[in-house]
Design a protein around this motif. Structure first.
Motif, PDB file in Angstrom:
ATOM      1  N   THR A  74      -1.350   1.690  -4.600  1.00  9.34           N
ATOM      2  CA  THR A  74      -0.695   0.396  -4.390  1.00  9.34           C
ATOM      3  C   THR A  74       0.757   0.425  -4.841  1.00  9.34           C
TER       4      THR A  74
ATOM      5  N   ARG B 102       0.834  -1.197   0.000  1.00  6.81           N
ATOM      6  CA  ARG B 102       0.000   0.000   0.000  1.00  6.81           C
ATOM      7  C   ARG B 102       0.869   1.247   0.000  1.00  6.81           C
TER       8      ARG B 102
ATOM      9  N   ASP C 107      -0.696   2.887   4.695  1.00  8.99           N
ATOM     10  CA  ASP C 107      -1.853   2.012   4.520  1.00  8.99           C
ATOM     11  C   ASP C 107      -3.163   2.690   4.888  1.00  8.99           C
TER      12      ASP C 107
END
Length: 228
Positions: free
Chosen positions: A119, A101, A225
């Protein structure tokens, strides 16, 4: 008939005694030993057990019991932040990467800003904001190189790994969302957006605190993340 003399009587008695002894001796010879032999023969004699006891089998080495090991715990994912300025220094950019992430913040310190998430696939980064802003980059040698497209403009960049206290910080209150990019030289760039973007107040990276409109706020370090 005349009476027998004592000698005759004694002789007769002696003869009878001899005859009795002979008869008795004959019976003893014929029955005694034979009977004894028969008795001995008829009763089987168990020979003494002279056999050596069977040796016990040598102890076998038991196979060690396999210890069930817990499934290995996945390697802890470490957040890495890259920060710097675009090629023409029109804006500053910070990208936090954690595992697969990534999160990023781009701003000019005045009015233009964007929060992006995306990503990491191998060394490639692809991030996007809700408004359609984009970051495309490639990781390598402690740097990220790529392009950022914000408010319709595409800017090239090469930014380097930023060790704490440098990094990317964010605070959110009921009325404000504030972002800070702290660069490796200690300089800061950020925007306080309560609907009207403005330069962010100074941040103390050691405590993660700032004062907005007379009220203390606490910023958190962006790790990569998050979802904005």
């Amino acid at each position: 008939m005349g009476q027998r003399s004592p000698l005759v009587t004694l002789a007769a008695a002696a003869v009878g005694l001899v005859a009795l002894l002979v008869v008795n001796s004959t019976q003893t010879t014929s029955t005694g030993p034979a009977s004894s032999e028969a008795a001995v023969t008829s009763a089987p004699v168990t020979p003494p057990n002279t056999a050596r006891p069977a040796a016990s089998p040598p102890p076998t080495n038991p196979q060690p019991t396999a210890t069930k090991q817990a499934a290995p715990t996945p390697t802890q994912q470490v957040a890495v932040v890259y920060a710097g300025r675009t090629a023409n220094r029109e804006a500053s950019l910070a990208i936090a990467v954690k595992g697969g992430r990534a999160a990023a913040y781009v701003c000019d310190g005045r009015r233009v800003e964007a929060w992006l998430t995306g990503t990491r696939t191998g060394d490639a980064l692809a991030l996007r904001s809700r408004a359609g802003d984009r970051v495309v980059g490639t990781l390598g040698n402690g740097q990220v190189t790529g392009t950022v497209t914000v408010h319709g403009r595409t800017l090239r960049f090469t930014i380097s790994k930023a060790d704490p206290p440098a990094g990317l910080y964010r605070a959110k209150t009921s009325a404000n969302t504030i972002g800070w990019i702290v660069l490796a030289d200690g300089s800061q760039v950020g925007i306080d957006n309560d609907g009207t973007p403005a330069p962010a107040p100074p941040l103390d990276p050691s405590t993660g605190t700032s004062t907005v409109g007379g009220t203390a706020v606490t910023a958190t370090s962006v790790t990569g993340d998050e979802t904005f």
